[in-house]
Design an enzyme around this catalytic site. Sequence first.
Site, PDB file in Angstrom:
ATOM      1  N   HIS A   3      -7.388  -4.139  10.115  1.00  0.00           N
ATOM      2  CA  HIS A   3      -7.073  -3.957   8.696  1.00  0.00           C
ATOM      3  C   HIS A   3      -5.794  -4.713   8.320  1.00  0.00           C
ATOM      4  O   HIS A   3      -4.908  -4.901   9.144  1.00  0.00           O
ATOM      5  CB  HIS A   3      -7.031  -2.479   8.285  1.00  0.00           C
ATOM      6  CG  HIS A   3      -5.837  -1.692   8.708  1.00  0.00           C
ATOM      7  ND1 HIS A   3      -5.891  -0.325   8.942  1.00  0.00           N
ATOM      8  CD2 HIS A   3      -4.529  -2.031   8.931  1.00  0.00           C
ATOM      9  CE1 HIS A   3      -4.687   0.104   9.274  1.00  0.00           C
ATOM     10  NE2 HIS A   3      -3.849  -0.907   9.277  1.00  0.00           N
ATOM     11  N   GLU A  43      -9.694  -1.655   5.140  1.00  0.00           N
ATOM     12  CA  GLU A  43     -10.314  -1.271   6.402  1.00  0.00           C
ATOM     13  C   GLU A  43     -11.599  -2.085   6.614  1.00  0.00           C
ATOM     14  O   GLU A  43     -12.076  -2.738   5.675  1.00  0.00           O
ATOM     15  CB  GLU A  43     -10.655   0.225   6.361  1.00  0.00           C
ATOM     16  CG  GLU A  43      -9.465   1.145   6.107  1.00  0.00           C
ATOM     17  CD  GLU A  43      -8.572   1.344   7.343  1.00  0.00           C
ATOM     18  OE1 GLU A  43      -8.558   0.481   8.243  1.00  0.00           O
ATOM     19  OE2 GLU A  43      -7.876   2.379   7.395  1.00  0.00           O
ATOM     20  N   ASP A  91       0.821  -1.210   0.000  1.00  0.00           N
ATOM     21  CA  ASP A  91       0.000   0.000   0.000  1.00  0.00           C
ATOM     22  C   ASP A  91       0.856   1.261   0.000  1.00  0.00           C
ATOM     23  O   ASP A  91       2.076   1.207   0.172  1.00  0.00           O
ATOM     24  CB  ASP A  91      -0.974  -0.004   1.198  1.00  0.00           C
ATOM     25  CG  ASP A  91      -0.321  -0.473   2.498  1.00  0.00           C
ATOM     26  OD1 ASP A  91       0.926  -0.505   2.561  1.00  0.00           O
ATOM     27  OD2 ASP A  91      -1.052  -0.805   3.440  1.00  0.00           O
TER      28      ASP A  91
HETATM   29  C1  F6R Z   1       1.436  -1.137   6.069  1.00  0.00           C
HETATM   30  C2  F6R Z   1       0.168  -1.845   6.192  1.00  0.00           C
HETATM   31  C3  F6R Z   1      -0.642  -1.772   7.442  1.00  0.00           C
HETATM   32  C4  F6R Z   1       0.185  -1.992   8.702  1.00  0.00           C
HETATM   33  C5  F6R Z   1      -0.692  -1.842   9.931  1.00  0.00           C
HETATM   34  C6  F6R Z   1       0.116  -1.975  11.209  1.00  0.00           C
HETATM   35  O1  F6R Z   1       2.031  -1.382   4.815  1.00  0.00           O
HETATM   36  O2  F6R Z   1      -0.239  -2.471   5.273  1.00  0.00           O
HETATM   37  O3  F6R Z   1      -1.675  -2.723   7.381  1.00  0.00           O
HETATM   38  O4  F6R Z   1       0.750  -3.267   8.667  1.00  0.00           O
HETATM   39  O5  F6R Z   1      -1.315  -0.596   9.927  1.00  0.00           O
HETATM   40  O6  F6R Z   1       0.979  -0.884  11.309  1.00  0.00           O
HETATM   41  P1  F6R Z   1       1.979  -0.728  12.543  1.00  0.00           P
HETATM   42  O7  F6R Z   1       2.979  -1.823  12.395  1.00  0.00           O
HETATM   43  O8  F6R Z   1       2.597   0.637  12.368  1.00  0.00           O
HETATM   44  O9  F6R Z   1       1.169  -0.876  13.769  1.00  0.00           O
END
Ligand code: F6R
Length: 252
Positions: free
Chosen positions: A140, A145, A76
């Site tokens: 997510h 989402e 993403d």
């Molecule tokens: C990022 C992504 C998101 C993150 C998720 C957790 O490329 O796809 O799904 O994996 O938001 O983010 P952190 O690790 O910052 O809690």
Amino acid sequence: MTAEQTYETPDCLILPDRRAAEAALAERIAAQVCAKPHSVLGLATGNSMIGVYHALVGMHRNDGLSFAKATSFNLDEYCGLLAGHPSSFASFMREHFFAHVDMPRDSVHLPREDACAEYEAAIAEKGIDLQILGIGRNGHIGFNEPGATLTSRTRVVDLAPETLAANQRDFPAGETMPSHAVTMGIATILSARKILLLATGEAKAKALADALEGPIKPRNPASFLRLHPKVGIVCDSEAAGLLSSTRTHADA
Ligand code: F6R
């Protein structure tokens, strides 16, 4: 890692702390690339992943782990950021991984809001061998989402209020983060041959328990992973804190 500290079921490895979980995921990615140097990797960003990339960079420097023949597709990216914005996922990947390993620039693929169909076509042509995922506090995966459907593909999405609240910290003070992002869809993610999800910290415990033990519903997009035959969860004991007692006491 000791037998008392960990247990493994076909789908869930619980490690004592965040560092151990990051190292375990890095080892699995390295094993994939060693077994198949031409591996196609689906990569994630986020704070959970920083230690994983750090470990992989260490293996590249010290143990000769090479990504020279590998290909990557990131999950993403935020919409509307100028090239080189420090909070973009492109910058994250460069800073934590690509600048330090030998993956050729041409083998790196990042999604773009104006080229979703092309991204899907490139993924379909190569096929992802191993997809890495983090998980949001709302369940997510990528930026799929709550409400994302099983058939969703790479597209532009609205970010959920919880995601905006959690990720604003990654942007410079005074700058409002984008409200939209481009993300691989659930169907794109499930097309990977293998999937590994990393969850660390107490803040992920509810989302992880709902994903693994609640209904398989769009309300928790990570729950759709249970429809895939080769999914592994790597987590620390904090993220595993709300899993059922059968699961959490399997090592007792
Ligand atoms: C990022 C992504 C998101 C993150 C998720 C957790 O490329 O796809 O799904 O994996 O938001 O983010 P952190 O690790 O910052 O809690």
